[in-house]
Structures are given as structure tokens and as C-alpha cells.
Design an enzyme around this catalytic site. Structure first.
Site, PDB file in Angstrom:
ATOM      1  CG  HIS A  83       5.753   1.894  -5.495  1.00 34.20           C
ATOM      2  ND1 HIS A  83       5.594   2.888  -4.578  1.00 34.20           N
ATOM      3  CD2 HIS A  83       4.513   1.676  -5.996  1.00 34.20           C
ATOM      4  CE1 HIS A  83       4.333   3.269  -4.526  1.00 34.20           C
ATOM      5  NE2 HIS A  83       3.647   2.546  -5.379  1.00 34.20           N
TER       6      HIS A  83
ATOM      7  CD  GLU B  48       7.933   4.038  -2.249  1.00 30.50           C
ATOM      8  OE1 GLU B  48       7.572   3.038  -1.615  1.00 30.50           O
ATOM      9  OE2 GLU B  48       7.411   4.391  -3.326  1.00 30.50           O
TER      10      GLU B  48
ATOM     11  CB  SER C 219      -0.970  -0.028   1.173  1.00 29.85           C
ATOM     12  OG  SER C 219      -1.890   1.013   1.032  1.00 29.85           O
ATOM     13  NE  ARG C 220       1.100   5.870  -1.877  1.00 31.47           N
ATOM     14  CZ  ARG C 220       0.779   5.202  -2.986  1.00 31.47           C
ATOM     15  NH1 ARG C 220       1.060   3.916  -3.105  1.00 31.47           N
ATOM     16  NH2 ARG C 220       0.184   5.816  -3.998  1.00 31.47           N
TER      17      ARG C 220
HETATM   18  P1  NAD Z   1      -9.677   2.283  -2.081  1.00 32.28           P
HETATM   19  O1  NAD Z   1      -9.921   3.714  -1.755  1.00 32.28           O
HETATM   20  O2  NAD Z   1     -10.570   1.610  -3.074  1.00 32.28           O
HETATM   21  O3  NAD Z   1      -9.708   1.398  -0.734  1.00 32.28           O
HETATM   22  C1  NAD Z   1      -9.083   1.784   0.460  1.00 32.28           C
HETATM   23  C2  NAD Z   1      -9.913   1.196   1.600  1.00 32.28           C
HETATM   24  O4  NAD Z   1      -9.201   1.457   2.816  1.00 32.28           O
HETATM   25  C3  NAD Z   1     -11.312   1.828   1.740  1.00 32.28           C
HETATM   26  O5  NAD Z   1     -12.290   0.806   1.762  1.00 32.28           O
HETATM   27  C4  NAD Z   1     -11.235   2.578   3.046  1.00 32.28           C
HETATM   28  O6  NAD Z   1     -12.487   2.605   3.740  1.00 32.28           O
HETATM   29  C5  NAD Z   1     -10.187   1.757   3.793  1.00 32.28           C
HETATM   30  N1  NAD Z   1      -9.601   2.462   4.932  1.00 32.28           N
HETATM   31  C6  NAD Z   1      -9.442   3.786   5.114  1.00 32.28           C
HETATM   32  N2  NAD Z   1      -8.884   4.026   6.334  1.00 32.28           N
HETATM   33  C7  NAD Z   1      -8.721   2.814   6.927  1.00 32.28           C
HETATM   34  C8  NAD Z   1      -8.215   2.402   8.182  1.00 32.28           C
HETATM   35  N3  NAD Z   1      -7.801   3.290   9.099  1.00 32.28           N
HETATM   36  N4  NAD Z   1      -8.179   1.074   8.447  1.00 32.28           N
HETATM   37  C9  NAD Z   1      -8.619   0.177   7.535  1.00 32.28           C
HETATM   38  N5  NAD Z   1      -9.121   0.506   6.331  1.00 32.28           N
HETATM   39  C10 NAD Z   1      -9.156   1.808   6.028  1.00 32.28           C
HETATM   40  O7  NAD Z   1      -8.147   2.201  -2.517  1.00 32.28           O
HETATM   41  P2  NAD Z   1      -7.468   1.047  -3.388  1.00 32.28           P
HETATM   42  O8  NAD Z   1      -7.562   1.380  -4.828  1.00 32.28           O
HETATM   43  O9  NAD Z   1      -7.927  -0.286  -2.902  1.00 32.28           O
HETATM   44  O10 NAD Z   1      -5.920   1.285  -2.986  1.00 32.28           O
HETATM   45  C11 NAD Z   1      -5.478   1.084  -1.649  1.00 32.28           C
HETATM   46  C12 NAD Z   1      -4.088   1.663  -1.488  1.00 32.28           C
HETATM   47  O11 NAD Z   1      -3.170   0.909  -2.290  1.00 32.28           O
HETATM   48  C13 NAD Z   1      -3.942   3.110  -2.037  1.00 32.28           C
HETATM   49  O12 NAD Z   1      -4.287   4.067  -1.059  1.00 32.28           O
HETATM   50  C14 NAD Z   1      -2.478   3.182  -2.390  1.00 32.28           C
HETATM   51  O13 NAD Z   1      -1.768   3.724  -1.298  1.00 32.28           O
HETATM   52  C15 NAD Z   1      -2.054   1.722  -2.577  1.00 32.28           C
HETATM   53  N6  NAD Z   1      -1.617   1.435  -3.952  1.00 32.28           N
HETATM   54  C16 NAD Z   1      -0.391   0.881  -4.137  1.00 32.28           C
HETATM   55  C17 NAD Z   1       0.048   0.577  -5.425  1.00 32.28           C
HETATM   56  C18 NAD Z   1       1.383  -0.069  -5.692  1.00 32.28           C
HETATM   57  O14 NAD Z   1       1.839  -0.078  -6.840  1.00 32.28           O
HETATM   58  N7  NAD Z   1       2.041  -0.638  -4.703  1.00 32.28           N
HETATM   59  C19 NAD Z   1      -0.781   0.866  -6.510  1.00 32.28           C
HETATM   60  C20 NAD Z   1      -2.040   1.419  -6.275  1.00 32.28           C
HETATM   61  C21 NAD Z   1      -2.453   1.699  -4.987  1.00 32.28           C
END
Ligand code: NAD
Length: 333
Positions: free
Chosen positions: A294, A262, A232-233
Site C-alpha cells: 500500500h 492487509e 485500489s482496494r
Molecule cells: P475517483 O472517485 O476520482 O474515481 C473512481 C471512479 O470509479 C469514478 O469515476 C466512479 O464513477 C468509478 N466507479 C464507481 N463504481 C464503479 C464500478 N462499479 N465499476 C467501475 N467504475 C466504478 O477516485 P480516485 O481518486 O480515482 O481513486 C480510486 C480508488 O483508488 C479509491 O477509491 C481508493 O480506493 C484507491 N486509492 C488507492 C491508493 C493507494 O495508495 N493504493 C491511494 C488513493 C486511492
């Protein structure tokens, strides 16, 4: 519209030019965006940035003075943007909310499988004529409990794939996903997820609430030998606490596609340089740690969608003053 594209790699240019088809004037620069490089956007009404560009207050003030009115993120996460200042300066911010949750979810499951069955080690062994199995012991995923933190678009796909493997899925999310409930995912508290999961996989955004969510106290609550996966991050995990957890053997396996520091490492070829980050280098010394730089998003489908939606944001901003996928300040709440 004139657009300066920061942090450009050859693949960004290829996909963005194909999606643009000559409509906007795109200027590609390799530099990351920061207060030092903001001047490269002179004469642009919009800029396009990626995950490690710093869109902080000093940078935004400079961009505003140059006449930049739109920041088009070519990613989903927006933790690197000071949204309050952007609004104050009347700069719109847009992102690509869903380009391919499958890309990230499949990479996550790939990391789990590779780390568990030590495929990265087996690959090297076999190439050296070493066919011994000692040190390659894994476990069946079938029947294991996986805790998913954040069941949005990516978390939902991860849950779908892992239920297919025969795993029990627990989840934490302030906004439970009905499709996950249908899949049989059980929503629990953070403490219950830590205590009950053989694998913990992070899919929530980085916010003030989730920064260092996985800290020493959380690791203390986790099962002995837990596998922790973060695609995620980086800053959702306290890296120092995770290193302590690896040393105490509480964490049995660690897979990362993101890392809190990173910015100075990922997306660059540093193979002939000395890396100064001792914490990152310590992580690399553990045999049970697998790190990718990443790359979870990096599929043909994702890059195509990212480019198309980024150009759609720029196009709709040009026509109506509102990008199609605008991030509102309320997202900070
Ligand atoms: P999304 O917005 O569809 O889903 C995120 C979910 O997290 C939501 O359902 C939200 O309610 C939940 N959330 C918010 N705060 C929370 C908490 N405190 N505890 C638990 N859940 C919580 O986002 P997504 O498209 O599924 O992406 C998720 C994350 O993945 C992004 O924010 C981004 O940081 C990361 N990401 C990483 C890559 C990569 O290449 N590694 C690529 C895309 C996204």
C-alpha cells in the site's frame, strides 16, 4: 481544536505538524482505531484516521460518547467508515478526495513495467553476478489493450500515461469521463473489458457493488495470460479466485498494492515475525506476482497535499461546523 491522530507513523507526524503550524493540538498515537482504542480520543473533538482504521458502529458509538464530532480521513477511500451510523450520531466525516492521482497512477504503471520486464528479479540476479536472461522475457506494452475499471482521477491519469505508450484503452465506469473519451478510451461492458484486455487495472472504489468484482467468473472471461493490477482496494479482488487463476495459468501476471486482509500486515515491519496469513504467503510463492505494501500514494507531493487538506477539513469544521471535503451519506448509493 484537540485532535487525536491514529495509526501515526513518523512521516505522518512530520507532514501533519508542518501543515498544522501550531493551530490545533494534535495528539499522535501509533494504535489503529478500533472499539478497543477509541478511548484514546478522550477530550478530542476530532480524530484523524487512515485506511486500515476501523470506523465501525461500536467504535463510532464510543467516539460519540467521548464528544468526538469530526472524523478526518487522511486518504481518499472511505470504505472503512460506517457512514450511516456516523450520520445517525451527528459525526461529520471528511476525506482528502484528490491529493495526487499522479502518485497512484505512476506507481500503477511502475508495477506494470516492473512485473512485465521482471525488474525485481533482474535486480537480485545482477547483484549475485547472474546475468542470464532466461525467465526474464517480457512483452511490448506498445499495441496492447489495457482495461481500466474506474476512470475517475487516478484511472484517467493511468489512461493518459498508457495511451502515451501506444496502448489501446478500454474502460468500465458508470460515469464515463469526457477527458478519457477525448483520449480515445472506449467504454465497454465489464464482460467486454475482461474478454478484450491484455492488462486489467482496477481504479474504482470499494463498494458493495465492487466487492469481489474480480471473482472466479470474471477471471474465467479474461484472456489467457492476462496481467491483473490492483492499486485500489484489496477486497475488489477475491484473492482465493486469483490464486486459482494463477495456478490455472489464466492469470499470467499479478501486481498488487492492496490486499483484502492487509490490516494485519501492511505498514508494519514484520520481518522477524511469523506471518499467519496462509493466503498472502501463497501469493508470495508465485514468480509472476509482485506485491507492494500500500505504497502507491507515498510521494512527497501526496503527503504534503494530504496533510494540508486534512488540516483544511479540521479548520473549516472548527469555523463553520462543516469540513471542506465532507463525505455525505449519498456516496453510499
Ligand atoms: P475517483 O472517485 O476520482 O474515481 C473512481 C471512479 O470509479 C469514478 O469515476 C466512479 O464513477 C468509478 N466507479 C464507481 N463504481 C464503479 C464500478 N462499479 N465499476 C467501475 N467504475 C466504478 O477516485 P480516485 O481518486 O480515482 O481513486 C480510486 C480508488 O483508488 C479509491 O477509491 C481508493 O480506493 C484507491 N486509492 C488507492 C491508493 C493507494 O495508495 N493504493 C491511494 C488513493 C486511492
Amino acid at each position: 481544536m484537540q485532535v487525536t491522530v491514529y495509526s501515526t507513523k513518523a512521516y505522518d507526524r512530520r507532514y501533519l505538524e508542518a501543515a498544522n503550524a501550531g493551530r490545533h493540538r494534535l495528539t499522535f498515537v501509533e494504535a489503529h482505531l478500533s472499539a478497543t482504542t477509541a478511548g484514546l480520543a478522550a477530550n478530542s473533538q476530532a480524530i484523524c484516521v487512515f485506511v486500515n482504521d476501523h470506523v465501525d458502529r461500536p467504535t463510532l458509538v464510543q467516539l460519540s460518547q467521548l464528544g468526538v464530532r469530526l472524523i478526518a480521513l487522511r486518504c481518499a477511500g472511505f470504505n472503512n467508515v460506517d457512514l450511516k451510523t456516523a450520520r445517525e450520531l451527528d459525526i461529520k466525516v471528511a476525506r482528502v478526495p484528490a491529493y495526487s492521482p499522479h502518485a497512484v497512477a505512476e506507481h500503477t504503471v511502475g508495477l506494470i513495467l516492473a512485473l512485465n520486464r521482471k525488474l525485481h528479479r533482474a535486480y537480485n540476479r545482477v547483484r549475485e553476478g547472474n546475468f542470464a536472461l532466461d525467465g526474464l522475457l517480457g512483452f511490448d506494452l506498445y499495441g496492447k489493450t489495457v482495461g481500466i475499471v474506474g476512470t475517475g482521477k487516478i484511472g484517467e491519469v493511468v489512461a493518459r500515461i498508457l495511451t502515451g505508450f501506444g496502448c489501446t484503452v478500454l474502460a468500465v465506469d458508470p460515469a464515463p469521463n469526457p477527458l478519457c473519451v477525448q483520449l480515445g478510451v472506449r467504454y465497454v461492458s465489464w464482460a467486454e473489458l475482461c474478454a478484450g484486455s491484455d492488462i486489467v487495472s482496477l481504479h474504482c472504489p470499494l463498494t458493495p457493488l465492487t466487492r469481489h468484482l474480480v471473482n472466479a467468473a470474471a477471471i474465467e472471461r479474461m484472456k489467457d495470460g492476462v496481467m491483473l493490477v490492483n492499486t485500489s482496494r484489496g477486497a475488489i479482488v477475491d484473492t482465493r479466485a486469483v490464486i486459482a487463476g494463477l495456478k490455472s495459468r489464466r492469470i499470467g501476471n499479478l501486481a498488487l498494492d492492496v490486499y483484502e486482509e492487509e490490516d494485519d500486515l501492511f505498514f508494519e515491519d514484520l520481518s522477524t515475525r511469523i506471518i499467519d496469513d496462509d493466503i498472502f504467503m501463497r501469493l508470495l510463492t508465485f514468480p509472476n506476482v509482485l506485491i507492494t505494501g500500500h505504497q502507491a500514494f507515498f510521494t512527497h507531493e501526496a503527503l504534503t497535499n494530504i496533510a494540508e487538506q486534512t488540516l483544511e477539513n479540521i479548520g473549516s469544521f472548527e469555523v463553520s461546523g462543516a469540513p471542506r471535503h465532507e463525505i455525505s451519506i449519498e456516496r453510499l448509493a
